[in-house]
Design a protein around this motif. Structure first.
Motif, short mmCIF file in Angstrom:
data_model
loop_
_atom_site.label_atom_id
_atom_site.label_comp_id
_atom_site.label_asym_id
_atom_site.label_seq_id
_atom_site.Cartn_x
_atom_site.Cartn_y
_atom_site.Cartn_z
N TRP B 5 0.84 -1.21 0.00
CA TRP B 5 0.00 0.00 0.00
C TRP B 5 0.87 1.26 0.00
CZ3 TRP B 5 -4.58 1.22 -1.31
CH2 TRP B 5 -5.58 0.24 -1.30
N LYS B 7 3.83 1.58 -1.16
CA LYS B 7 4.45 1.75 -2.46
C LYS B 7 3.47 2.38 -3.46
CE LYS B 7 7.51 -0.73 -5.56
NZ LYS B 7 7.87 -2.07 -6.06
N HIS B 8 2.24 1.85 -3.42
CA HIS B 8 1.19 2.42 -4.30
C HIS B 8 0.99 3.90 -4.03
CE1 HIS B 8 -0.37 -0.77 -6.74
NE2 HIS B 8 -0.25 -1.64 -5.72
N ASN B 11 3.89 5.92 -5.34
CA ASN B 11 3.77 6.02 -6.79
C ASN B 11 2.75 7.09 -7.19
OD1 ASN B 11 5.31 4.65 -8.64
ND2 ASN B 11 4.42 2.66 -8.08
N PHE B 12 1.61 7.02 -6.50
CA PHE B 12 0.52 7.95 -6.78
C PHE B 12 0.97 9.40 -6.50
CE2 PHE B 12 -3.21 10.27 -5.17
CZ PHE B 12 -3.98 10.24 -6.32
#
Lengths: 396, 93
Positions: B5, B7-8, B11-12
């Motif tokens: 989560w 990492k997501h 990234n976002f």
């Protein structure tokens, strides 16, 4: 690499490492905030690093952990310089001595320059400056402040209107602005000051010579006011008497002023003629016809053709005839009296010398007769009554 | 799960805020001046170093620098400055 100067100041060591786990040593050193730089690896077992002197003692435990051994091959920086200095203290003393000498010698006045003198001799200024300690070979920090020296010099040398003092490195510069002293007046021959007119002395100022009269004294024409003979009576010295003597002088004038005056007055009417000028001839072009008035004044306004600042004999001219009326202007007695007084004053002022003025005036007599006002006026004027009279010495 | 989560989210955020990848993704940033200088940020330690090669540990994988007469001019916990003649840079997964 950055802050190289601070590195040098704190001192750093160049170390040869011997061991197999040099990378590990580098990693741990970086983690523990031990600064190392200029890392090279010669071969599998040997490398070289630079390290701060302060960090060197923190490196020791790492060596045990990684099994490395070290050899110091270079000591750089200020702390090591100090130890060197301790070893070579004579050299160091010489160096410090050199710096001291450099400082001292650069604070010595090696030359004195005087600028701007023409009439005042340079030696005079230099001797005055010497009294204030400005001398070749003296230390400049032993001197007073430049402002003080400046004012001292100015007090000592009154012929100069301004003196500036400045230290320019090892040169003391004295800048002189000389007073412009007017040329002395030519020597006057011995003389008295005598009265030009019969008068009562009002004020007397003798610049040179012996005053012979006092204010309120009555003097006749030719009386000596300021004597050019001074000193003892038996052996007088002749000088050129000089001064200013103001005297009260009485004047009486008679003035006649007519009550009726004829005055020319322009009516405003105007007639204009135009001419062409050819040499001596004038050809009227315009303005023919009767002139509608009898009395007039003529104003001519010629305009010649010019070429290279020379008048050519060709031109034209306008001629204005201004109509004039003569009116008889009657002055009333009071006005006439004022006019008469004014005329009297002008008359007296023209009789007086320069710098005279009227102190008092009185109308003695006033009479009207034949359309004229007669006035007799008495005027008390204050004026310079002194006039030079050369002394002719007997026996010469 | 939690890591994924994170990492997501990163990234976002990197996409939304237009941030450079080295800041958000913990990737190395490498600056080179010709062959003679190399400046690497975001490394995780030295694995191998000699005058022919430098192997650095990264968050993910390794970085291999090959060259001649390599010298580490300066090293900090996350940065390293190399001088010498760099012949090649290689990422090892």
């Amino acid at each position: 690499m950055q802050y190289h100067w601070t590195k040098w100041f704190n001192g750093f060591l160049v170390i040869v490492l011997k061991g197999k786990r040099i990378e590990r040593l580098i990693n741990i050193a970086v983690q523990r905030n031990i600064q190392i730089w200029n890392i090279t690896r010669f071969d599998h077992e040997r490398g070289r690093i630079s390290i701060r002197l302060a960090d060197f003692y923190r490196l020791r435990p790492l060596l045990k952990e990684t099994g490395c051994r070290i050899r110091i091959i270079g000591k750089h920086g200020f702390p090591f310089l100090l130890t060197k200095v301790k070893k070579r203290y004579t050299f160091f003393i010489g160096f410090v001595g050199f710096l001291v000498m450099l400082f001292l010698l650069s604070n010595v006045i090696w030359s004195i320059e005087v600028i701007g003198t023409e009439k005042i001799s340079k030696t005079e200024i230099l001797t005055e400056a010497q009294k204030l300690g400005i001398e070749q070979g003296k230390f400049s920090f032993m001197l007073d402040e430049p402002d003080k020296i400046q004012s001292e010099l100015m007090a000592q040398i009154p012929e100069a209107s301004w003196i500036g003092f400045q230290l320019k490195g090892t040169k003391a510069q004295i800048r002189v602005v000389e007073k412009v002293i007017p040329d002395p007046k030519e020597a006057l021959s011995p003389r008295h000051l005598v009265a030009r007119k019969t008068a009562v002395i009002h004020d007397l100022f003798a610049e040179q010579g012996k005053p012979m009269v006092r204010p309120d004294d009555f003097v006749r024409k030719g009386d000596i006011l300021v004597s050019g003979l001074i000193g003892k009576e038996e052996s007088p010295v002749a000088v050129a008497a000089k001064g200013k003597v103001e005297g009260e002088v009485w004047y009486e004038t008679d003035v006649v002023v007519p009550i009726q005056r004829k005055q020319a007055v322009y009516t405003g009417e105007k007639h204009r003629n135009y001419y062409i000028i050819l040499g001596d001839m004038q050809i009227k072009l315009w303005g023919f016809g009767d002139i509608p008035f009898q009395e007039y004044e003529v104003k001519q306004n010629p305009w010649m053709v010019r070429w290279r600042e020379k008048d050519l004999p060709i031109g034209w001219k306008t001629e204005d005839l201004h109509s004039v009326e003569h009116k008889i202007h009657k002055v009333n007695p009071q006005e006439a009296q004022e006019l008469a007084k004014e005329a009297a004053r002008r008359d007296i002022i023209s009789k007086m010398g320069n710098g005279g003025y009227i102190k008092e005036e009185k109308v003695l007599l006033q009479r009207e007769e034949n359309d004229k006002v007669y006035i007799k006026m008495h005027v008390i004027a204050i004026e310079d009554i002194a006039v030079e009279q050369p002394i002719i010495l007997e026996g010469e | 799960m939690k890591k994924l989560w994170g990492k997501h989210l990163r990234n976002f955020a990197a996409k939304m805020l237009d941030l450079p990848a080295d800041v958000t993704m913990e990737m190395p940033r490498i600056t080179m001046i010709g062959q003679i200088h190399m400046y690497i940020e975001n490394h995780r330690g030295v694995l191998v170093f000699n005058d022919k090669e430098l192997r650095l540990l990264l968050t993910k994988g390794q970085l291999l620098v090959k060259g001649e007469k390599l010298v580490i001019r300066a090293i900090l916990s996350e940065e390293v400055l190399i001088e010498g003649k760099v012949d090649g840079v290689q990422f090892i997964e």
